[in-house]
Design an enzyme around this catalytic site. Structure first.
Site, short mmCIF file in Angstrom:
data_model
loop_
_atom_site.label_atom_id
_atom_site.label_comp_id
_atom_site.label_asym_id
_atom_site.label_seq_id
_atom_site.Cartn_x
_atom_site.Cartn_y
_atom_site.Cartn_z
N GLY A 37 1.74 0.95 -1.91
CA GLY A 37 1.02 2.10 -2.48
C GLY A 37 1.69 3.40 -2.04
N HIS A 38 1.98 3.50 -0.74
CA HIS A 38 2.68 4.69 -0.23
C HIS A 38 4.07 4.79 -0.85
CE1 HIS A 38 -0.02 3.75 3.35
NE2 HIS A 38 -0.40 4.95 3.01
N SER A 187 -3.97 0.05 4.13
CA SER A 187 -3.52 -0.28 5.49
C SER A 187 -4.57 -1.11 6.21
CB SER A 187 -3.24 1.00 6.28
OG SER A 187 -2.31 1.79 5.58
#
Ligand code: PAF
Length: 296
Positions: A37-38, A187
């Site tokens: 995602g990051h 996370s």
């Protein structure tokens, strides 16, 4: 790639990039423990800007008492490899002392939008987010800042702050990234046991099913959509619903249960927060109104 831990040095480095006219500056604010995602945020920043700044800072003031600030997953070495592999120019990793040399007496508060959903479950959380994001904007002075839509309320709150305070930055919301089985990347997924991980699929499954049903006229009211979400999530014995809401987006206004989403005339969000054990997962789907019909 430069790794910088100090605000003064960071400003000097960004100043150099600006003086070389290397194009707009993009900021990707994160709390580290980077996942795909990051990476998608960094890739978008890489496409749109000349200098990509990635910040990694687990911000203590956005965690409430009893939340997971101490145990929040951290892996600086791995984060730096991911950053480098994705073409980040500057990684900013300040310590708590650097960001908060003294307890902050100034906080940025966005009202109304923060009083529901995650704001109701996590009092003070969004003040912590808007305060640190404001600080990061003041430090980096980015032209663009990139945020994931998994935290859709965060995007709405930050957009509101930017508009209200005339901040000279464009917010770029980026789509949710999912595992192949549908689980939204987070996370915090590392906290899940194997069984919780399996059952956590009810979040994406319920959103997908609601999306499918929404296409059908007769199950298109906010109440029906909400009931469907709750019913599917409740099939997972380990799931404890924090909220399952159907709201307009980005205004986050409630929609009356018997109102058809299509009749709101506004974009709408189905937003979920569900506990599995001590782990709280969030997910959402956004419907954009096109010709009176909600589209994912
Ligand atoms: O979304 C996050 O990871 C955090 O809330 C953010 C925006 C980096 C602020 O600490």
């Amino acid at each position: 790639m430069k790794v910088i831990r100090n605000i003064k040095e960071l400003r000097a480095e960004i100043g150099q990039h600006r003086s070389m006219a290397s194009g707009p500056v993009g900021l990707v604010p994160t709390m580290g423990f980077l996942h795909e995602g990051h990476e998608s945020l960094i890739k978008r920043a890489r496409e749109m800007t000349g200098t990509v700044v990635l910040s990694i800072f687990v911000n203590p003031i956005q965690f409430g008492p009893g939340e997971d600030f101490e145990t929040y997953p951290r892996d600086e070495g791995r984060d730096l490899s991911v950053a480098e592999a994705n073409g980040v120019d500057i990684v900013f990793i300040p310590g708590v002392q650097e960001m908060y040399p003294q307890p902050t007496k100034t906080k940025v508060t966005v009202s109304e939008l923060t009083s529901l959903l995650c704001g109701a479950s996590r009092p003070g959380h969004f003040d912590g987010v808007t305060t640190v994001v404001n600080k990061l904007f003041n430090i980096v002075n980015p032209d663009y800042a990139f945020f994931g839509m998994k935290d859709a309320q965060q995007v709405a709150v930050i957009e509101q702050m930017v508009q209200d305070l005339n901040m000279d930055v464009t917010i770029v919301p980026c789509p949710i990234v999912r595992e192949t089985d549908g689980l939204a990347l987070s996370s915090r997924n590392v906290y899940l046991s194997a069984e919780e991980r399996k059952q956590a699929l009810v979040l994406s499954k319920s959103l997908k099913e609601a999306t499918r049903q929404l296409a059908q006229e007769e199950v298109a009211t906010a109440g029906e959509v909400r009931n469907l979400l709750v019913k599917i999530i409740s099939d997972a014995p380990l799931a404890r619903i924090d909220y399952a809401e159907v709201l307009t987006f980005p205004q986050l206004q409630p929609i009356e249960p018997d109102t058809r989403l299509a009749d709101t005339g506004k974009d709408c969000i189905l937003a979920l927060a569900v506990y599995f054990g001590r782990t709280r997962l969030i997910d959402n789907t956004l419907f954009q109104m096109k010709e009176g019909i909600p589209h994912v």
